[in-house]
Enzyme design. Structure first.
Site, short mmCIF file in Angstrom:
data_model
loop_
_atom_site.label_atom_id
_atom_site.label_comp_id
_atom_site.label_asym_id
_atom_site.label_seq_id
_atom_site.Cartn_x
_atom_site.Cartn_y
_atom_site.Cartn_z
CE LYS A 195 46.43 33.11 42.07
NZ LYS A 195 45.91 33.90 40.93
CG ASP A 231 47.98 34.47 38.35
OD1 ASP A 231 48.18 35.61 37.90
OD2 ASP A 231 46.83 33.98 38.50
N GLY A 258 40.29 29.19 37.02
CA GLY A 258 39.28 28.93 38.05
C GLY A 258 39.04 30.17 38.88
CE LYS A 277 47.00 30.76 38.84
NZ LYS A 277 45.90 31.06 37.90
CG ASP A 310 43.16 35.64 34.79
OD1 ASP A 310 42.02 35.92 34.39
OD2 ASP A 310 43.36 35.16 35.92
CE LYS A 344 40.75 33.01 36.34
NZ LYS A 344 41.14 34.03 37.34
CB SER A 391 45.72 28.14 41.55
OG SER A 391 46.04 29.48 41.83
CD GLU A 407 47.02 33.24 35.34
OE1 GLU A 407 47.54 32.16 35.68
OE2 GLU A 407 45.82 33.51 35.53
O1 OSB Z 1 44.03 34.83 39.00
O2 OSB Z 1 43.57 32.86 38.47
C1 OSB Z 1 43.43 33.79 39.24
C2 OSB Z 1 41.24 32.73 42.18
C3 OSB Z 1 40.55 33.89 42.42
C4 OSB Z 1 40.82 34.99 41.66
C5 OSB Z 1 41.79 34.95 40.66
C6 OSB Z 1 42.48 33.77 40.40
C7 OSB Z 1 42.21 32.65 41.20
C8 OSB Z 1 42.92 31.39 41.08
C9 OSB Z 1 42.20 30.18 41.64
O3 OSB Z 1 44.05 31.27 40.67
C10 OSB Z 1 42.17 28.99 40.77
C11 OSB Z 1 41.22 27.95 41.29
O4 OSB Z 1 39.99 28.14 41.21
O5 OSB Z 1 41.70 26.92 41.77
MG MG Z 2 45.07 34.58 37.17
#
Ligand code: OSB
Ligand code: MG
Length: 374
Positions: free
Chosen positions: A166, A192, A294, A164, A242, A266, A138, A217
């Protein structure tokens, strides 16, 4: 007999190698919340509460979770004869709303302890069927598309099975286009948004269809299944939820409303493993793929996620990067590693979560500790 006589709460600080920016905030140093669950016979189960530093992902934070565990979660568990780890979810749900991450920190620790007591791996206890799991990365929001491309290229070269990105309004189309152009059509990409858009942005989100993302996402509000259903009808790209999926009921709602076609599970967000298994099974019956998200966990939370991701309907790569993607040094031995094919091995050869907490280091790093006795 599953029973917990003492819970030790600890906070340690782990600086990320690079700040992680999502649409709603940035984190540079994780405040990691570890839980030790002590069995009367001396075994210790490990949990990690994944709540963030700020309430920008969910309402919970490490500080609210600490309070909830001390005040309401621990008193229900300490000294109670538990029928098994699957009984813990209901025990913590009865007349006790919300606080899923606080509950999950303890609930998942109970599963870890139960696996040790039974002498089986956590994966086996949960019903896992895989020996290796596919890994994704991510990537946080970067200053410009070139910076994202260089990180995506590096990740692809390391073997990650899914990349992924952001995104946020104004940091979307150009960024995704640049990565798709650089990596080519065959690479599995997704975006995401962490709830940064509204239905007024439908035109922008439809432009993402061109890039053949495997999913988008959580584009809309965290509690908004209705508008996600409206958006999904106007997009070709599958939506993945999510934040919106806080339990098996919301997963059912997503399926019946058509608010999305994929779920990111999660375990912290849904209240633990019991709820994660219910969502997994429901989705399997409805042919909805799931993957394990995660929360920038330490090696302890990662162990829990790896075990969960070994279940059969986790058919898409998870946000389960190796330790070295996050930290100079993790707090477990062995650290989590990924092979050149982007796979992480599920530790099946040891009882429990399959890694050892480096206690000397954790002791030295602890900035807050509280012992809860029955
Ligand atoms: O939206 O998936 C998410 C980390 C913190 C809060 C929200 C998200 C995330 C990640 C991190 O995308 C994924 C990882 O732990 O590598
Ligand atoms: Mg997410």
């Amino acid at each position: 007999m599953l029973r917990v006589d003492r819970i030790v709460l600890r906070e340690i600080r782990l600086p990320l190698k690079e700040p992680f920016r999502i649409s709603s905030g940035v984190v540079s140093e994780r405040r990691i919340f570890l839980l030790e669950l002590h069995h009367p016979d001396g075994l210790v189960g490990w949990g990690e509460c994944v709540a963030g530093e700020q309430p920008n992902y969910s309402a919970e934070t490490i500080d609210t979770a600490w309070f909830a565990i001390r005040q309401w979660v621990a008193p229900r568990i300490l000294g109670t004869a538990l029928a098994g780890p699957s009984a813990v979810h209901d025990l913590l749900a009865h007349d006790f709303r919300g606080h899923h991450m606080a509950k999950a920190g303890v609930e998942m620790g109970c599963w870890e302890l139960a696996a040790q007591l039974q002498g089986v791996s956590l994966s086996k206890l949960l019903g896992g069927t895989r020996e290796r799991i596919a890994t994704g990365i991510s990537l946080g929001i970067q200053a410009d598309p070139d910076a994202l491309v260089s990180r995506a290229r590096a990740a692809h070269g390391q073997g990650y099975r899914k990349i992924k990105m952001k995104i946020a309004p104004g940091r979307d189309i150009a960024y995704v286009r640049a990565v798709r152009d650089a990596l080519g059509a065959a690479v599995e990409l997704m975006a995401d948004a962490n709830s940064a858009y509204t239905l007024d942005d439908t035109h922008t989100l439809r432009q993402l269809d061109e890039f053949e993302l495997i999913m988008i996402e959580q584009p809309l509000g965290r509690d908004d299944l209705v508008r996600h259903a409206v958006l999904q009808k106007s997009l070709r790209t599958p939506l993945c939820l999510d934040e919106s999926i806080t339990g098996v009921d919301r997963a059912e709602d997503m399926i019946s409303l058509g608010s999305g076609r994929i779920i990111n599970i999660k375990p912290g967000r849904v209240g633990g493993f019991g709820s994660s298994l219910a969502i997994h099974d429901l989705c399997q019956r409805h042919h909805i793929p799931v993957w394990c998200g995660g929360m920038l966990e330490s090696g302890v939370g990662r162990a829990h996620n790896v075990a969960l991701a070994s279940l059969p309907n986790f058919t898409l790569p998870g946000d389960l990067s190796p330790s070295a993607r996050y930290w100079e040094r993790d707090i477990v031995t062995p650290e989590w590693t990924m092979d050149p094919d982007g796979m992480v091995r599920v530790p099946l050869d040891r009882p429990g979560m399959g890694v050892t907490v480096d206690m000397d280091r954790v002791d030295k790093m602890t900035v807050r500790c509280e012992v809860l006795d029955r």
